[in-house]
Design a protein around this motif. Structure first.
Motif, short mmCIF file in Angstrom:
data_model
loop_
_atom_site.label_atom_id
_atom_site.label_comp_id
_atom_site.label_asym_id
_atom_site.label_seq_id
_atom_site.Cartn_x
_atom_site.Cartn_y
_atom_site.Cartn_z
N SER A 159 -5.68 -11.44 8.44
CA SER A 159 -6.16 -10.88 7.17
C SER A 159 -7.64 -10.54 7.21
O SER A 159 -8.18 -10.01 6.24
N SER A 160 -8.30 -10.85 8.32
CA SER A 160 -9.76 -10.64 8.41
C SER A 160 -10.13 -9.19 8.70
O SER A 160 -11.25 -8.77 8.42
N ILE A 161 -9.22 -8.44 9.30
CA ILE A 161 -9.45 -7.02 9.54
C ILE A 161 -8.23 -6.24 9.06
O ILE A 161 -7.10 -6.72 9.14
N ASP A 162 -8.48 -5.05 8.54
CA ASP A 162 -7.40 -4.25 7.96
C ASP A 162 -7.64 -2.78 8.27
O ASP A 162 -8.49 -2.14 7.68
N PHE A 163 -6.90 -2.27 9.25
CA PHE A 163 -7.04 -0.88 9.65
C PHE A 163 -5.98 0.01 9.00
O PHE A 163 -5.79 1.15 9.42
N SER A 164 -5.30 -0.51 7.97
CA SER A 164 -4.23 0.28 7.36
C SER A 164 -4.73 1.61 6.81
O SER A 164 -4.00 2.61 6.83
#
Length: 344
Positions: free
Chosen positions: A246-251
């Protein structure tokens, strides 16, 4: 630190560093807002990152700076596994990607922004929800290497020409990684031009090429290739593992992630092609040198074939025997010269 809020003139919602004064301290913090980056206190970034997006950039050189960094990390909410992992100093000097449920650790091998330096360093990115901590690591003799905070400032200077793809910590991470990946591509492109120049020189005259120059290019290329390979592996690991944290989100940043993966991959492939080309140049140079040696040996062979019979005849008449035919002949000397000339 505060008050240096700068609105971007670019795309709405994309912060830029283009008008922020480059920070000068070892630890600098930013608030990532919609359309601006604002310098803030490091403590504010640590305490409030759950309510916004913050970016802390650190420059670490030597034990004193490392102690300050670990003091900062101790204030973060990290899992026991990650905390134990970071407690091992050698881990910060090893390229790796760890994606955990609430955090991610990325360590890249990077090149400095000094074209005269051949040093390879490690850059660390620690990602939490709402907080990105980037660290530039350096070890060695302080008098022998570029001060690490200078590299951090040069990294910031380079990113002034770029825009965050998104007003978030993931957007900042994407730009930070692209900065270092592009740096490797830039150095590799310079090496490619040197290889092309060497190729042109060899096509005109192999003798005009210095072996030391070929060796230097190959050494630099192998250094860059090692960095490119590790960066490509790390970027691909991020692409494969970002869905579990949940710390990075490339969506919303698929384009940026795809560009990052393709750039790192193409840089690695170019380095491999250049390595083969330099090996071919070295083989051509060695073949030319061997041909020169063979030509010299052929000349020596001809001289040996001419003088060997003469040497044999001179050796025979130089024997210390009492009775040697024609030894007392008044024309024996001239007959011997004529015989030598005819044999030659």
């Amino acid at each position: 630190m505060g008050g240096d809020k700068v609105r971007s003139k670019g795309v709405k919602g994309r912060p830029t560093l283009s008008r922020i004064e480059t920070p000068q301290s070892k630890f600098n913090a930013f608030i990532i807002g919609s359309g601006y980056l604002e310098l803030c206190d490091v403590e504010d970034a640590i305490n409030n990152h759950g309510e916004g997006s913050y970016w802390i950039d650190a420059s670490v050189y030597g034990d004193a700076d490392s102690s300050e960094l670990y003091s900062l990390i101790d204030q973060l909410d990290l899992s026991p596994f990650l905390r134990r992992h970071l407690d091992q100093a050698e881990q910060l000097q090893t390229s790796q990607v760890l994606t955990l449920s609430a955090s991610a650790l990325i360590i890249l091998r990077v090149l400095t922004f000094d074209d005269r330096s051949k040093e390879v360093r490690h850059a660390v990115a620690l990602c939490l929800k709402g907080l990105l901590l980037t660290v530039t690591m350096c070890t060695g003799d302080a008098k022998a290497v570029e001060p690490v905070q200078v590299m951090s400032r040069k990294t910031m200077d380079y990113m002034k020409t770029m825009e965050l793809p998104q007003a978030s910590t993931t957007g900042a991470l994407s730009m930070w990684m692209m900065c270092h990946v592009n740096r490797v591509a830039q150095v590799l492109n310079n090496l490619r031009m040197r290889v092309f120049d060497l190729n042109e020189m060899m096509e005109k005259s192999v003798a005009s090429v210095d072996l030391a120059e070929i060796s230097n290019v190959k050494d630099e290329l192998l250094r860059v290739l090692a960095v490119a390979e590790e960066q490509s592996n790390c970027v691909q690991s991020i692409a494969d593992g970002e869905s579990i944290t949940s710390s990075i989100d490339f969506s919303a940043l698929r384009g940026s992630l795809s560009t990052l993966v393709s750039t790192a991959g193409s840089t690695e492939r170019m380095a491999l092609r250049l390595e083969k080309r330099v090996s071919d140049l070295r083989a051509a140079y060695d073949a030319h040198q061997q041909d020169r040696i063979n030509r010299h040996l052929s000349v020596l062979t001809v001289f040996s074939a001419v003088f060997l019979p003469i040497t044999l005849m001179a050796g025979i008449w130089g024997m210390n025997f009492v009775n040697i035919p024609s030894l007392e002949n008044e024309n024996g000397f001239y007959f011997a010269l004529m015989g030598m000339a005819l044999v030659a």
